[in-house]
Design a protein around this motif. Structure first.
Motif, short mmCIF file in Angstrom:
data_model
loop_
_atom_site.label_atom_id
_atom_site.label_comp_id
_atom_site.label_asym_id
_atom_site.label_seq_id
_atom_site.Cartn_x
_atom_site.Cartn_y
_atom_site.Cartn_z
N SER A 29 -8.63 -35.96 20.91
CA SER A 29 -8.68 -36.31 22.63
C SER A 29 -7.44 -36.08 22.66
CB SER A 29 -9.48 -37.08 22.70
OG SER A 29 -8.68 -38.68 22.02
N TYR A 30 -6.69 -35.70 23.87
CA TYR A 30 -5.73 -36.25 24.81
C TYR A 30 -5.27 -36.21 25.58
CZ TYR A 30 -0.88 -35.05 26.39
OH TYR A 30 -0.05 -35.69 26.78
N GLY B 173 -7.09 -34.23 30.77
CA GLY B 173 -8.06 -34.46 28.86
C GLY B 173 -8.00 -33.31 28.30
N VAL B 174 -8.38 -33.23 26.86
CA VAL B 174 -8.46 -32.42 26.25
C VAL B 174 -9.52 -33.49 25.00
CG1 VAL B 174 -8.17 -30.63 24.72
CG2 VAL B 174 -6.48 -31.19 26.97
N LEU B 175 -10.73 -32.34 25.12
CA LEU B 175 -10.94 -32.19 23.40
C LEU B 175 -11.02 -31.34 22.64
CD1 LEU B 175 -14.59 -33.90 24.75
CD2 LEU B 175 -12.47 -35.23 23.36
N ALA C 240 -4.31 -30.35 20.69
CA ALA C 240 -4.89 -30.85 22.26
C ALA C 240 -3.38 -31.16 22.54
CB ALA C 240 -5.49 -32.32 21.70
N MET C 241 -1.95 -31.31 22.77
CA MET C 241 -1.30 -31.60 23.45
C MET C 241 -0.98 -30.72 24.33
SD MET C 241 2.13 -33.57 23.18
CE MET C 241 1.47 -35.10 22.41
N PHE D 194 -12.31 -25.87 22.75
CA PHE D 194 -11.68 -26.92 22.66
C PHE D 194 -12.24 -26.90 24.80
CE2 PHE D 194 -9.42 -23.37 24.01
CZ PHE D 194 -8.85 -22.98 25.34
N GLU D 195 -11.95 -28.05 25.39
CA GLU D 195 -12.52 -27.92 26.63
C GLU D 195 -11.75 -28.79 27.75
OE1 GLU D 195 -14.82 -26.92 29.55
OE2 GLU D 195 -15.24 -27.03 27.64
#
Length: 220
Positions: A65-66, A74-76, A100-101, A193-194
């Motif tokens: 996660s980020y 936010g990212v998964l 993620a970044m 990813f989401e």
């Protein structure tokens, strides 16, 4: 005469990279004992074999996660490898963090690769390019050629693997992943990813304060 290194140094390099003991020993010898140089050497070594490893099954890995500063994005991301041993390596975990970044930074990215973009999306994007005003009056073959080039550029914008790596812009995310395949000796792939953007999709009230006050006065 080659310099000898302690078992601890070799183990440290193996712990950071997941590479074999013999490869770690040789990399340390070639780098004069500099861990970071040895890591870079291992990363470059065997890149020609990365494509062959890409067909191997990768079901281990991790979900990273980020959360961007301010907590508005936010990212998964799920990053796969072949074994739990590699999934525990710090260099693999750092790769997941970097990806993620990257996803958080690249708002246009919607798919892992161009191959994952649905045909209907590709057709839709092609039609948009064909209808661009600056080429409407051109001959069909010329228009088609220009639209094809623009479509390819657009698909690259949608594809994570085609993005320039934000920490090292001279390589793409795909090349970054291949470097880690060579370094760790296993297939590595971004599965999915989401991205979450605060308030995305919600209907927000966009009121004009001065108009609201004027309306209140007029109704008195």
């Amino acid at each position: 005469m080659q310099k000898k290194f302690s078992t601890e140094s070799i183990k440290e390099l193996r712990s950071k990279t997941g590479a074999g003991m013999t490869d770690c020993k040789r990399a340390l010898e070639a780098s004069g004992g500099q861990i970071e140089v040895a890591i870079e050497s291992l990363r470059k070594k065997g890149l020609a074999f990365a494509d062959k490893k890409a067909s191997r099954v990768a079901t281990e890995g991790l979900v990273e996660s980020y959360i961007h500063s301010g907590s508005r994005i936010g990212v998964l991301v799920e990053l796969n490898c072949e074994t739990d041993f590699v999934a525990r390596q710090s260099i693999f975990q750092q790769l997941a963090k970097d990806i993620a970044m990257q996803i958080a930074a690249c708002q246009s990215v919607q798919y892992v690769s161009k191959e994952q973009i649905p045909d209907q999306v590709k057709q839709y994007e092609r039609e948009i390019q064909m209808q661009r005003e600056d080429i409407l009056s051109k001959p069909l073959d010329v228009k088609d050629k220009i639209a094809k080039g623009r479509l390819e550029k657009r698909l690259q914008e949608l594809s994570l693997m085609d993005q320039n790596f934000i920490k090292k812009s001279e390589i793409t995310v795909e090349e970054l992943v291949k470097q880690h395949i060579a370094l760790l000796g296993e297939n590595i792939r971004v599965r999915r990813f989401e991205r979450f953007i605060l308030g995305e999709g919600l209907v927000t009230k966009n009121s004009n304060f001065s108009q609201e006050v004027s309306s209140m006065i007029a109704n008195k």
